[in-house]
Motif scaffolding. Structure first.
Motif, PDB file in Angstrom:
ATOM      1  N   LYS B  80       0.934  -1.179  -0.038  1.00  0.00           N
ATOM      2  CA  LYS B  80       0.117  -0.009  -0.110  1.00  0.00           C
ATOM      3  C   LYS B  80       0.965   1.143  -0.022  1.00  0.00           C
ATOM      4  N   ARG B  81       0.314   2.392  -0.360  1.00  0.00           N
ATOM      5  CA  ARG B  81       1.045   3.640  -0.224  1.00  0.00           C
ATOM      6  C   ARG B  81      -0.009   4.722  -0.321  1.00  0.00           C
ATOM      7  N   GLY B  82       0.527   5.830  -0.048  1.00  0.00           N
ATOM      8  CA  GLY B  82      -0.123   7.060   0.301  1.00  0.00           C
ATOM      9  C   GLY B  82      -1.137   6.993   1.256  1.00  0.00           C
ATOM     10  N   LEU B  83      -2.579   7.452   1.019  1.00  0.00           N
ATOM     11  CA  LEU B  83      -3.740   7.645   2.129  1.00  0.00           C
ATOM     12  C   LEU B  83      -4.056   6.134   2.486  1.00  0.00           C
ATOM     13  N   THR B  84      -3.994   5.208   1.433  1.00  0.00           N
ATOM     14  CA  THR B  84      -4.420   3.699   1.863  1.00  0.00           C
ATOM     15  C   THR B  84      -3.255   3.331   3.194  1.00  0.00           C
ATOM     16  N   CYS B  90      -2.867   4.508  10.930  1.00  0.00           N
ATOM     17  CA  CYS B  90      -3.727   4.859  12.129  1.00  0.00           C
ATOM     18  C   CYS B  90      -4.540   3.707  12.872  1.00  0.00           C
ATOM     19  N   MET B  91      -4.783   3.066  12.154  1.00  0.00           N
ATOM     20  CA  MET B  91      -5.766   1.852  12.561  1.00  0.00           C
ATOM     21  C   MET B  91      -5.066   0.898  13.727  1.00  0.00           C
ATOM     22  N   GLU B  92      -3.800   0.936  13.451  1.00  0.00           N
ATOM     23  CA  GLU B  92      -2.777   0.296  14.383  1.00  0.00           C
ATOM     24  C   GLU B  92      -2.388   0.933  15.564  1.00  0.00           C
ATOM     25  N   ILE B  93      -2.571   2.367  15.644  1.00  0.00           N
ATOM     26  CA  ILE B  93      -2.330   3.291  16.828  1.00  0.00           C
ATOM     27  C   ILE B  93      -3.510   3.505  17.407  1.00  0.00           C
ATOM     28  N   ILE B  94      -4.658   3.877  16.956  1.00  0.00           N
ATOM     29  CA  ILE B  94      -5.914   4.179  17.760  1.00  0.00           C
ATOM     30  C   ILE B  94      -6.299   3.181  18.637  1.00  0.00           C
ATOM     31  N   TRP B 131       6.555   7.820  13.900  1.00  0.00           N
ATOM     32  CA  TRP B 131       5.117   7.969  13.507  1.00  0.00           C
ATOM     33  C   TRP B 131       5.110   9.299  12.535  1.00  0.00           C
ATOM     34  N   HIS B 132       5.469  10.373  13.168  1.00  0.00           N
ATOM     35  CA  HIS B 132       5.497  11.585  12.530  1.00  0.00           C
ATOM     36  C   HIS B 132       6.428  11.306  11.201  1.00  0.00           C
ATOM     37  N   ALA B 133       7.271  10.806  10.914  1.00  0.00           N
ATOM     38  CA  ALA B 133       8.060  10.498   9.658  1.00  0.00           C
ATOM     39  C   ALA B 133       7.488   9.446   8.723  1.00  0.00           C
ATOM     40  N   GLU B 134       6.852   8.597   9.311  1.00  0.00           N
ATOM     41  CA  GLU B 134       6.082   7.619   8.558  1.00  0.00           C
ATOM     42  C   GLU B 134       4.744   8.371   7.950  1.00  0.00           C
ATOM     43  N   ILE B 135       3.994   9.336   8.604  1.00  0.00           N
ATOM     44  CA  ILE B 135       2.858   9.756   8.301  1.00  0.00           C
ATOM     45  C   ILE B 135       3.170  10.754   7.127  1.00  0.00           C
ATOM     46  N   MET B 136       4.345  11.445   7.137  1.00  0.00           N
ATOM     47  CA  MET B 136       4.763  12.483   6.373  1.00  0.00           C
ATOM     48  C   MET B 136       5.244  11.789   4.975  1.00  0.00           C
ATOM     49  N   GLY B 137       5.595  10.520   5.214  1.00  0.00           N
ATOM     50  CA  GLY B 137       6.262   9.784   4.011  1.00  0.00           C
ATOM     51  C   GLY B 137       4.661   9.396   3.386  1.00  0.00           C
ATOM     52  N   CYS B 138       3.777   9.073   3.787  1.00  0.00           N
ATOM     53  CA  CYS B 138       2.428   8.673   3.309  1.00  0.00           C
ATOM     54  C   CYS B 138       2.082   9.927   2.494  1.00  0.00           C
ATOM     55  N   LEU B 139       1.987  11.065   3.158  1.00  0.00           N
ATOM     56  CA  LEU B 139       1.494  12.192   2.609  1.00  0.00           C
ATOM     57  C   LEU B 139       2.253  12.710   1.544  1.00  0.00           C
ATOM     58  N   ALA B 140       3.514  12.303   1.169  1.00  0.00           N
ATOM     59  CA  ALA B 140       4.268  12.615   0.062  1.00  0.00           C
ATOM     60  C   ALA B 140       3.970  11.842  -1.139  1.00  0.00           C
ATOM     61  N   THR B 146      -1.500  11.890  -6.519  1.00  0.00           N
ATOM     62  CA  THR B 146      -2.600  13.011  -7.032  1.00  0.00           C
ATOM     63  C   THR B 146      -2.145  14.144  -6.632  1.00  0.00           C
ATOM     64  N   PRO B 147      -1.606  15.101  -7.563  1.00  0.00           N
ATOM     65  CA  PRO B 147      -0.974  16.378  -7.170  1.00  0.00           C
ATOM     66  C   PRO B 147      -1.580  17.166  -6.024  1.00  0.00           C
ATOM     67  N   THR B 148      -3.061  17.050  -6.106  1.00  0.00           N
ATOM     68  CA  THR B 148      -4.124  17.940  -5.241  1.00  0.00           C
ATOM     69  C   THR B 148      -3.917  17.143  -3.710  1.00  0.00           C
ATOM     70  N   GLY B 149      -3.696  15.873  -3.826  1.00  0.00           N
ATOM     71  CA  GLY B 149      -3.875  15.033  -2.571  1.00  0.00           C
ATOM     72  C   GLY B 149      -2.680  15.155  -1.385  1.00  0.00           C
ATOM     73  N   ARG B 150      -2.801  16.503  -1.110  1.00  0.00           N
ATOM     74  CA  ARG B 150      -1.769  16.723   0.233  1.00  0.00           C
ATOM     75  C   ARG B 150      -2.181  17.879   0.787  1.00  0.00           C
ATOM     76  N   PRO B 151      -2.045  18.181   2.106  1.00  0.00           N
ATOM     77  CA  PRO B 151      -2.783  19.129   2.902  1.00  0.00           C
ATOM     78  C   PRO B 151      -1.663  20.324   2.695  1.00  0.00           C
ATOM     79  N   ALA B 152      -2.280  21.478   2.595  1.00  0.00           N
ATOM     80  CA  ALA B 152      -1.443  22.562   2.478  1.00  0.00           C
ATOM     81  C   ALA B 152      -0.112  22.676   3.067  1.00  0.00           C
ATOM     82  N   ASP B 153      -0.230  22.079   4.468  1.00  0.00           N
ATOM     83  CA  ASP B 153       0.912  22.337   5.502  1.00  0.00           C
ATOM     84  C   ASP B 153       1.027  20.541   5.921  1.00  0.00           C
ATOM     85  N   PRO B 154       1.554  19.853   5.285  1.00  0.00           N
ATOM     86  CA  PRO B 154       1.776  18.360   5.674  1.00  0.00           C
ATOM     87  C   PRO B 154       2.010  18.245   7.364  1.00  0.00           C
ATOM     88  N   ASP B 155       2.970  19.162   7.447  1.00  0.00           N
ATOM     89  CA  ASP B 155       3.614  19.069   8.814  1.00  0.00           C
ATOM     90  C   ASP B 155       2.586  19.309  10.089  1.00  0.00           C
TER      91      ASP B 155
END
Lengths: 201, 201
Positions: B80-84, B90-94, B131-140, B146-155
């Motif tokens: 898997k990659r990206g948002l998937t 997230c499901m393994e942490i919450i 986890w912060h680094a892993e999440i940033m990797g997924c967002l990248a 999808t060029p629009t598939g990322r929040p304005a401020d990923p951090d």
């Protein structure tokens, strides 16, 4: 009734000393005898007269913190409504200042004990419910004032805001440099800005 | 080296028993003697051979939980990659399932002690950074796909997601009915959906 007043004052004074003990070295590192000594009581029996054990003392400490937080929220939101009031509310809860940082430490100690104590959990739950209702009230005002000024699902937005604020109690404690006061405020501002632009999600 | 293997296995087994003790009655309600008994050791000295005190045992318990969580994340994000991938992470942490609920209880106990112990705080900080680094990797990845598939401020989005997930450790414990597993999943889904629609804030 001077004796009653004295009792209540002495109780508050013990609790304030306890906050400092928790903030300085953690409640698990202090015995009731240690806390009594910090309060200036030669005999720990005097402390036991007010609080029979650490759980009772921690419960009272947490309750007084919630009460003080709510008093500060009431003061800081006088004459404000909607998102302006909501911003002030958040600033009294997140650990972005010295006072709220000490309060957050007491909260974390309290939560740890609440895990195995239903009475403590209920008090924690009541605090969350109270803030949830206050936040929902602010969001309703925001919508009245600006028809688009409310997220699609206010209840979900409120949960997100509350969970973020509770999470800050943990992350700011573990990493005070990364999760500084200004970073915390920016995080809250970004969330509130989503309400202003009417979150389409 | 059979003795080394045996040592590591016995260590894991002690830690797993400790998780259960923490989940059932809180670590502050169990002495090292109690935990030794739960492990099936007649003499608490055997436990002390592996862990000199409760803080060491709690540190090891938290470390093993982080390690297991990260192993599960690695497994659940294979292919898997990206948002998937981010959703699976997230499901393994919450604390939305039985296993992660037990893990959350250990985490809260650990955080309480971390307040007055810099070594523990560092371990907690490392888990957050990872986890912060892993999440940033997924967002990248999401942005690449999808060029629009990322929040304005990923951090900032990452901090919001991490704080929400840490907050859920508290709110789901205090109010498991209001903050049920399905409610937690819905909260995370709503946040991830904001990335898909390219958060304009």
């Amino acid at each position: 009734m001077p004796r009653l007043v004295d009792h209540a004052e002495r109780r508050s004074s013990i609790i304030e000393t306890t906050w400092q003990v928790i903030a300085d070295r953690g409640i698990e590192n202090a015995s009731m005898r240690d806390i009594a000594r910090e309060c200036g009581y030669a005999a720990p029996g005097i402390l036991a007269h007010y609080f029979p054990n650490k759980t009772a003392l921690l419960l009272a400490s947490y309750e007084l913190i919630c009460q003080r937080t709510n008093e500060r929220i009431a003061e800081s939101t006088v004459g404000k409504r909607g998102l302006t009031a909501l911003r002030s509310l958040c600033m009294e809860i997140i650990p972005a200042e010295d006072l709220t940082t000490v309060e957050a430490k007491v909260a974390v100690s309290f939560w740890q004990r609440a895990q195995s104590d239903e009475a403590l959990r209920r008090v924690g739950r009541d605090a969350l419910s109270h803030w949830h209702a206050e936040i929902m009230g602010c969001l309703a005002e925001a919508q009245t004032d600006t028809p688009t000024g409310r997220p699609a699902d206010p209840d979900l937005f409120t949960d997100e805001l509350l969970n973020t604020m509770m999470g800050l109690h943990i992350t700011a404690m573990l990493d005070p440099y990364a999760m500084s006061g200004s970073r915390q405020r920016r995080l809250i501002e970004t969330m509130l800005r989503r309400v202003c632009v009417s979150d389409a999600s």
